[in-house]
Design an enzyme around this catalytic site. Structure first.
Site: not given
Ligand code: ADP
Ligand code: MG
Length: 324
Positions: A38, A59, A153
């Site tokens: 998250r 997401k 980022d």
């Molecule tokens: P935010 O914008 O809140 O940082 P992210 O897209 O970076 O959101 O997702 C948060 C976290 O969720 C990531 O750092 C990762 O640990 C997990 N995550 C995101 N996308 C995936 C995915 N496609 N498969 C597995 N884990 C994911």
């Molecule tokens: Mg992120």
């Protein structure tokens, strides 16, 4: 096709998406299971498509943030995912849903977790694994930059792995801060995490693709040493460390890797963005094409124009020792 241009999008935001945004309830089609991660405005949950058994990462991105309607930002994140559709180093967008509060991006599932887990001192990867992951990261960024999109980022939490053991390939995620360059004048204002962002971002100076290359330098440093090069006691100290490019290359951990690794990082962690190599330049750096002992030779160097013409822009580490 949706257009949001009439609302006056902020600089660098894309408003066009092809993916249909479905409104049927997500849980009629997917079994939603555990949380994968998250951030400030999103929760990512593992889910299984009922009809196929296929696993995805959902997401859930909030449309309202701090009392403001941010739907256009989420649409933009989708649009960037679409731009990256044919980029094998970027996560794939499978479908999108909309609920009362969220837009839900159904993403390809990266089962191996974050490379952040390999930036923690007692579980560091071998130099050859690090080289492979950095090379893949650069391949992904190179393609992204060719579409004039900057990620902004890049950090170890946003670079995932397809599998953990054996160690798989990387997938870049989180395009929430990504921006299209050149469309609407200069880009300044967007801020990532101070520890990982380039000095020009902290100083509100114009942003270019070079900002992402800085972050690659930070990530490489972390994979090798298990430490964040600029992290200070507090935010202010971190800002200062970044803007003064205060990096310690004397860490014991560097003795476990070749000299070329330090040479590579030094080229990326330079204050002036115009002096940093591009992703394509980096892909021809000799560190990334070292032969792994006991393995098949690595494929020929990347097909950058400079490479094809046979020259290399990279001086041997001893040749430019004075510019340290
Ligand atoms: P935010 O914008 O809140 O940082 P992210 O897209 O970076 O959101 O997702 C948060 C976290 O969720 C990531 O750092 C990762 O640990 C997990 N995550 C995101 N996308 C995936 C995915 N496609 N498969 C597995 N884990 C994911
Ligand atoms: Mg992120």
């Amino acid at each position: 096709r949706r257009r949001l241009e009439s609302r006056g999008l902020a600089a660098g935001l894309l408003g066009d998406v092809q993916t249909a945004i479905l409104t049927e309830p997500l849980d009629s089609l997917y079994h939603i299971t555990g949380e994968l991660g998250r951030g400030k405005f999103a929760v990512v949950k593992k889910c299984v498509e009922k009809t196929t058994g296929k696993v995805f990462a959902a997401k859930f991105v909030r449309k309202r943030r701090r009392g403001r309607d941010c739907r256009a930002e989420v649409i933009h994140e989708m649009a960037v995912l679409e731009v990256s559709r044919n980029n094998p180093r970027m996560i794939n967008l499978h479908a999108a849903y909309e609920t009362e509060h969220d837009i839900v991006l159904l993403l390809e599932y990266a089962a191996g977790g974050e490379i952040f887990d390999h930036c923690i001192s007692d579980e560091l990867l071998s130099e050859f694994q690090i080289i492979r992951l950095i090379r893949q990261t650069l391949e992904g960024i190179h393609l992204l930059h060719q579409s004039s999109v900057v990620h902004l980022d890049l950090k170890p939490q946003n670079i995932l792995l397809t599998s953990l053991s054996p160690l798989g390939d990387i997938k870049i995620v989180d395009f929430g801060l990504a921006r299209k360059l050149g469309s609407a004048g200069e880009l300044r204002e967007i801020l990532g995490t101070p520890e990982y962002v380039a000095p020009e971002i902290l100083n509100y100076e114009p942003i270019t693709t070079a900002s992402d290359l800085w972050s690659v330098g930070v990530i490489t440093y972390m994979l090798i040493t298990g430490e964040s090069p600029f992290a200070g006691e507090d935010k202010q100290q971190t800002f200062l460390n970044v803007s003064q490019v205060n990096v310690d290359y004397s860490k014991e951990a560097f003795s476990r890797v070749s000299e070329l690794a330090v040479h590579f990082i030094r080229k990326l962690l330079v204050k002036a963005p115009e002096d940093r190599p591009s992703a394509a330049d980096c892909l021809s750096h000799p560190w990334l094409w070292q032969q792994c002992p006991g393995s098949e030779p690595v494929p020929p160097s990347p097909r950058t124009p400079r490479e094809r013409s046979g020259g290399s822009k990279w001086a041997a580490p001893h040749e430019d020792a004075e510019d340290k």
